[in-house]
Write a protein that holds these residues in place. Structure first.
Motif, PDB file in Angstrom:
ATOM      1  N   PRO A  84       0.794  -1.238   0.000  1.00  0.00           N
ATOM      2  CA  PRO A  84       0.000   0.000   0.000  1.00  0.00           C
ATOM      3  C   PRO A  84       0.823   1.283   0.000  1.00  0.00           C
ATOM      4  O   PRO A  84       0.468   2.237  -0.698  1.00  0.00           O
ATOM      5  CB  PRO A  84      -0.847  -0.123   1.274  1.00  0.00           C
ATOM      6  N   GLU A  85       1.906   1.326   0.776  1.00  0.00           N
ATOM      7  CA  GLU A  85       2.705   2.551   0.814  1.00  0.00           C
ATOM      8  C   GLU A  85       3.325   2.847  -0.545  1.00  0.00           C
ATOM      9  O   GLU A  85       3.331   3.997  -1.003  1.00  0.00           O
ATOM     10  CB  GLU A  85       3.802   2.450   1.886  1.00  0.00           C
ATOM     11  N   HIS A  86       3.847   1.815  -1.188  1.00  0.00           N
ATOM     12  CA  HIS A  86       4.469   2.024  -2.499  1.00  0.00           C
ATOM     13  C   HIS A  86       3.431   2.438  -3.534  1.00  0.00           C
ATOM     14  O   HIS A  86       3.675   3.350  -4.337  1.00  0.00           O
ATOM     15  CB  HIS A  86       5.181   0.751  -2.952  1.00  0.00           C
ATOM     16  N   ARG A  87       2.296   1.793  -3.524  1.00  0.00           N
ATOM     17  CA  ARG A  87       1.252   2.130  -4.494  1.00  0.00           C
ATOM     18  C   ARG A  87       0.825   3.592  -4.363  1.00  0.00           C
ATOM     19  O   ARG A  87       0.697   4.308  -5.365  1.00  0.00           O
ATOM     20  CB  ARG A  87       0.041   1.206  -4.300  1.00  0.00           C
ATOM     21  N   GLU A  88       0.609   4.036  -3.152  1.00  0.00           N
ATOM     22  CA  GLU A  88       0.146   5.407  -2.948  1.00  0.00           C
ATOM     23  C   GLU A  88       1.234   6.415  -3.311  1.00  0.00           C
ATOM     24  O   GLU A  88       0.958   7.439  -3.950  1.00  0.00           O
ATOM     25  CB  GLU A  88      -0.285   5.600  -1.495  1.00  0.00           C
ATOM     26  N   GLU A  89       2.467   6.110  -2.913  1.00  0.00           N
ATOM     27  CA  GLU A  89       3.569   7.019  -3.241  1.00  0.00           C
ATOM     28  C   GLU A  89       3.757   7.127  -4.747  1.00  0.00           C
ATOM     29  O   GLU A  89       4.012   8.222  -5.282  1.00  0.00           O
ATOM     30  CB  GLU A  89       4.857   6.529  -2.580  1.00  0.00           C
ATOM     31  N   GLN A  90       3.617   6.014  -5.452  1.00  0.00           N
ATOM     32  CA  GLN A  90       3.783   6.034  -6.900  1.00  0.00           C
ATOM     33  C   GLN A  90       2.657   6.805  -7.595  1.00  0.00           C
ATOM     34  O   GLN A  90       2.893   7.485  -8.594  1.00  0.00           O
ATOM     35  CB  GLN A  90       3.859   4.607  -7.441  1.00  0.00           C
ATOM     36  N   LEU A  91       1.452   6.723  -7.069  1.00  0.00           N
ATOM     37  CA  LEU A  91       0.360   7.514  -7.640  1.00  0.00           C
ATOM     38  C   LEU A  91       0.686   9.003  -7.584  1.00  0.00           C
ATOM     39  O   LEU A  91       0.533   9.731  -8.577  1.00  0.00           O
ATOM     40  CB  LEU A  91      -0.945   7.235  -6.896  1.00  0.00           C
ATOM     41  N   ASP A  92       1.136   9.464  -6.429  1.00  0.00           N
ATOM     42  CA  ASP A  92       1.481  10.877  -6.281  1.00  0.00           C
ATOM     43  C   ASP A  92       2.677  11.245  -7.154  1.00  0.00           C
ATOM     44  O   ASP A  92       2.698  12.305  -7.793  1.00  0.00           O
ATOM     45  CB  ASP A  92       1.795  11.196  -4.818  1.00  0.00           C
ATOM     46  N   TYR A  93       3.670  10.359  -7.177  1.00  0.00           N
ATOM     47  CA  TYR A  93       4.877  10.619  -7.967  1.00  0.00           C
ATOM     48  C   TYR A  93       4.553  10.698  -9.453  1.00  0.00           C
ATOM     49  O   TYR A  93       4.985  11.622 -10.155  1.00  0.00           O
ATOM     50  CB  TYR A  93       5.901   9.515  -7.699  1.00  0.00           C
ATOM     51  N   ILE A  94       3.778   9.749  -9.950  1.00  0.00           N
ATOM     52  CA  ILE A  94       3.446   9.720 -11.377  1.00  0.00           C
ATOM     53  C   ILE A  94       2.626  10.945 -11.770  1.00  0.00           C
ATOM     54  O   ILE A  94       2.843  11.539 -12.833  1.00  0.00           O
ATOM     55  CB  ILE A  94       2.708   8.411 -11.725  1.00  0.00           C
ATOM     56  N   GLU A  95       1.694  11.347 -10.920  1.00  0.00           N
ATOM     57  CA  GLU A  95       0.915  12.547 -11.229  1.00  0.00           C
ATOM     58  C   GLU A  95       1.811  13.776 -11.296  1.00  0.00           C
ATOM     59  O   GLU A  95       1.666  14.624 -12.192  1.00  0.00           O
ATOM     60  CB  GLU A  95      -0.182  12.757 -10.188  1.00  0.00           C
ATOM     61  N   ARG A 146      -6.316   1.800 -13.434  1.00  0.00           N
ATOM     62  CA  ARG A 146      -7.396   2.779 -13.535  1.00  0.00           C
ATOM     63  C   ARG A 146      -7.083   4.002 -12.665  1.00  0.00           C
ATOM     64  O   ARG A 146      -7.306   5.147 -13.075  1.00  0.00           O
ATOM     65  CB  ARG A 146      -8.722   2.151 -13.117  1.00  0.00           C
ATOM     66  N   GLU A 147      -6.539   3.757 -11.485  1.00  0.00           N
ATOM     67  CA  GLU A 147      -6.165   4.870 -10.609  1.00  0.00           C
ATOM     68  C   GLU A 147      -5.055   5.709 -11.231  1.00  0.00           C
ATOM     69  O   GLU A 147      -5.097   6.945 -11.195  1.00  0.00           O
ATOM     70  CB  GLU A 147      -5.708   4.332  -9.251  1.00  0.00           C
ATOM     71  N   VAL A 148      -4.060   5.045 -11.800  1.00  0.00           N
ATOM     72  CA  VAL A 148      -2.959   5.780 -12.429  1.00  0.00           C
ATOM     73  C   VAL A 148      -3.466   6.570 -13.626  1.00  0.00           C
ATOM     74  O   VAL A 148      -3.107   7.738 -13.828  1.00  0.00           O
ATOM     75  CB  VAL A 148      -1.832   4.818 -12.859  1.00  0.00           C
ATOM     76  N   SER A 149      -4.316   5.944 -14.423  1.00  0.00           N
ATOM     77  CA  SER A 149      -4.873   6.616 -15.597  1.00  0.00           C
ATOM     78  C   SER A 149      -5.632   7.876 -15.199  1.00  0.00           C
ATOM     79  O   SER A 149      -5.516   8.927 -15.851  1.00  0.00           O
ATOM     80  CB  SER A 149      -5.795   5.654 -16.354  1.00  0.00           C
ATOM     81  N   GLU A 150      -6.399   7.797 -14.131  1.00  0.00           N
ATOM     82  CA  GLU A 150      -7.139   8.972 -13.663  1.00  0.00           C
ATOM     83  C   GLU A 150      -6.191  10.091 -13.250  1.00  0.00           C
ATOM     84  O   GLU A 150      -6.457  11.272 -13.516  1.00  0.00           O
ATOM     85  CB  GLU A 150      -8.043   8.577 -12.495  1.00  0.00           C
ATOM     86  N   ARG A 151      -5.086   9.725 -12.619  1.00  0.00           N
ATOM     87  CA  ARG A 151      -4.118  10.742 -12.191  1.00  0.00           C
ATOM     88  C   ARG A 151      -3.496  11.453 -13.398  1.00  0.00           C
ATOM     89  O   ARG A 151      -3.323  12.675 -13.388  1.00  0.00           O
ATOM     90  CB  ARG A 151      -3.013  10.096 -11.355  1.00  0.00           C
ATOM     91  N   VAL A 152      -3.148  10.688 -14.428  1.00  0.00           N
ATOM     92  CA  VAL A 152      -2.439  11.264 -15.572  1.00  0.00           C
ATOM     93  C   VAL A 152      -3.400  11.913 -16.564  1.00  0.00           C
ATOM     94  O   VAL A 152      -3.221  13.065 -16.964  1.00  0.00           O
ATOM     95  CB  VAL A 152      -1.585  10.188 -16.277  1.00  0.00           C
ATOM     96  N   ARG A 153      -4.432  11.190 -16.960  1.00  0.00           N
ATOM     97  CA  ARG A 153      -5.325  11.688 -18.012  1.00  0.00           C
ATOM     98  C   ARG A 153      -6.346  12.693 -17.491  1.00  0.00           C
ATOM     99  O   ARG A 153      -6.602  13.718 -18.136  1.00  0.00           O
ATOM    100  CB  ARG A 153      -6.056  10.520 -18.671  1.00  0.00           C
ATOM    101  N   ASP A 154      -6.941  12.396 -16.339  1.00  0.00           N
ATOM    102  CA  ASP A 154      -8.035  13.228 -15.845  1.00  0.00           C
ATOM    103  C   ASP A 154      -7.549  14.414 -15.012  1.00  0.00           C
ATOM    104  O   ASP A 154      -8.043  15.529 -15.163  1.00  0.00           O
ATOM    105  CB  ASP A 154      -9.008  12.383 -15.021  1.00  0.00           C
ATOM    106  N   ARG A 155      -6.588  14.167 -14.141  1.00  0.00           N
ATOM    107  CA  ARG A 155      -6.107  15.259 -13.282  1.00  0.00           C
ATOM    108  C   ARG A 155      -5.049  16.111 -13.985  1.00  0.00           C
ATOM    109  O   ARG A 155      -5.178  17.331 -14.065  1.00  0.00           O
ATOM    110  CB  ARG A 155      -5.536  14.696 -11.979  1.00  0.00           C
ATOM    111  N   ALA A 156      -3.996  15.456 -14.461  1.00  0.00           N
ATOM    112  CA  ALA A 156      -2.903  16.212 -15.083  1.00  0.00           C
ATOM    113  C   ALA A 156      -3.201  16.583 -16.532  1.00  0.00           C
ATOM    114  O   ALA A 156      -2.532  17.445 -17.104  1.00  0.00           O
ATOM    115  CB  ALA A 156      -1.609  15.411 -15.007  1.00  0.00           C
ATOM    116  N   LYS A 157      -4.191  15.906 -17.144  1.00  0.00           N
ATOM    117  CA  LYS A 157      -4.579  16.174 -18.536  1.00  0.00           C
ATOM    118  C   LYS A 157      -3.416  15.934 -19.499  1.00  0.00           C
ATOM    119  O   LYS A 157      -3.161  16.717 -20.411  1.00  0.00           O
ATOM    120  CB  LYS A 157      -5.083  17.615 -18.695  1.00  0.00           C
TER     121      LYS A 157
END
Length: 304
Positions: A84-95, A146-157
């Motif tokens: 869980p820690e790695h997954r969450e950190e990577q979501l923030d990092y990738i965004e 799906r979570e990563v896609s939302e961070r990149v496509r939907d949030r960061a555009k």
């Protein structure tokens, strides 16, 4: 077709349509993203994080996913997919990386290999899911993408590309990947086809054709190996092999071809070698993909 660079340093080579910079390769080191280069991020293959958190390594009946475990085809240390820690950190990092570059291309998005992961957390999550072992792994991979896609496509555009290994047949059983699940989540796919030898291009052409069929309407990019970090020049693919395979992959339906090197200067060396293969390029005119040959010809102005 588009042609791109795939490099370990933040430098661009002239004569390509786009550039992909390995801001976080599987060795785990991180470099700042560039505003004019796409960013390549490996998620679960991460030697640095594995060294700092050895208890996060993916587990199986055949041993953990250290790169020293010869039971699996892993060249780096691979973390548990549900950590869980790695997954969450990577979501923030990738965004964050997406916000500072034109987009993100991912590698190492999945479970380490067949039989992974059997750590207590994964065992508990699987049993709670009520799904079969393979279907639970599939759901884990798809939901996280799906979570990563939302961070990149939907949030960061920004543009988002999912990379997969060159296994069109058993990626579901080995990695938890279902291509139909991932297709709506990505703008394009990248298939990494790295090899130190492309002397038998038929196999790679077959893989390209197979992935083109599997990906349906989603664009297919393939990455070819030119020169990696620390390579002996005598042990990398011959330019003639790369020229031939590029043409054959093009006729098989590749929408994009990326060429991996350690340094941007090595791409110039590759371009020069391609331009010098005049006789080979003439021979390949009957192979049915003039578009690739025309692009190679345009490099004459780059290396003159």
């Amino acid at each position: 077709m588009k042609f791109g660079t795939y490099v370990f340093e933040p430098k661009k080579a002239e004569g390509f349509d786009f550039h992909l910079f390995r801001v976080k390769p599987e060795v785990g080191r991180r470099l700042a993203p560039m505003p004019d280069m796409y960013s390549n991020v490996a998620i679960f293959g991460d030697n640095v994080t594995a060294r700092n958190h050895p208890d996060w390594i993916s587990q199986s009946a055949l041993g953990p996913a250290w790169r020293t475990n010869d039971n699996f085809n892993v060249r780096w240390d691979i973390l548990c997919h549900t950590q869980p820690e790695h997954r969450e950190e990577q979501l923030d990092y990738i965004e964050d990386v997406a916000r500072h570059s034109p987009g993100v291309w991912l590698n190492s998005i999945h479970f380490a290999d067949h039989g992974h992961c059997t750590c207590p957390r994964c065992q508990e999550l699987w049993k709670k899911s009520g799904l079969s072992w393979l279907e639970w792994r599939r759901k884990e991979v798809t939901d996280y993408m799906r979570e990563v896609s939302e961070r990149v496509r939907d949030r960061a555009k920004k543009k988002f590309v999912i990379g997969v290994l060159p296994d069109p047949v058993s990626s579901y059983e080995r990695f938890g990947i279902d291509f139909d699940d991932l297709a709506p989540l990505t703008d394009e796919f990248l298939v990494v086809m790295f090899s130190k030898n492309y002397a038998t291009p038929w196999y790679w052409e077959m893989l390209t054709r197979g992935f083109k069929k599997l990906f349906k309407d989603v664009k297919l990019n393939i990455a070819l190996y030119v020169f990696g970090p620390g390579d002996n020049p005598a042990e990398v693919p011959a330019p003639s092999e790369l020229v031939t395979l590029s043409v054959r992959a093009g006729r098989a339906g590749a929408d994009g071809i990326l060429y991996l090197t350690d340094k941007a200067s090595q791409l110039w060396d590759f371009q020069k070698a391609v331009v010098d293969r005049v006789e080979l390029r003439q021979k390949l005119k009957t192979y049915g993909c003039q578009e690739v040959l025309d692009y190679f010809q345009s490099w004459e102005k780059v290396v003159e």
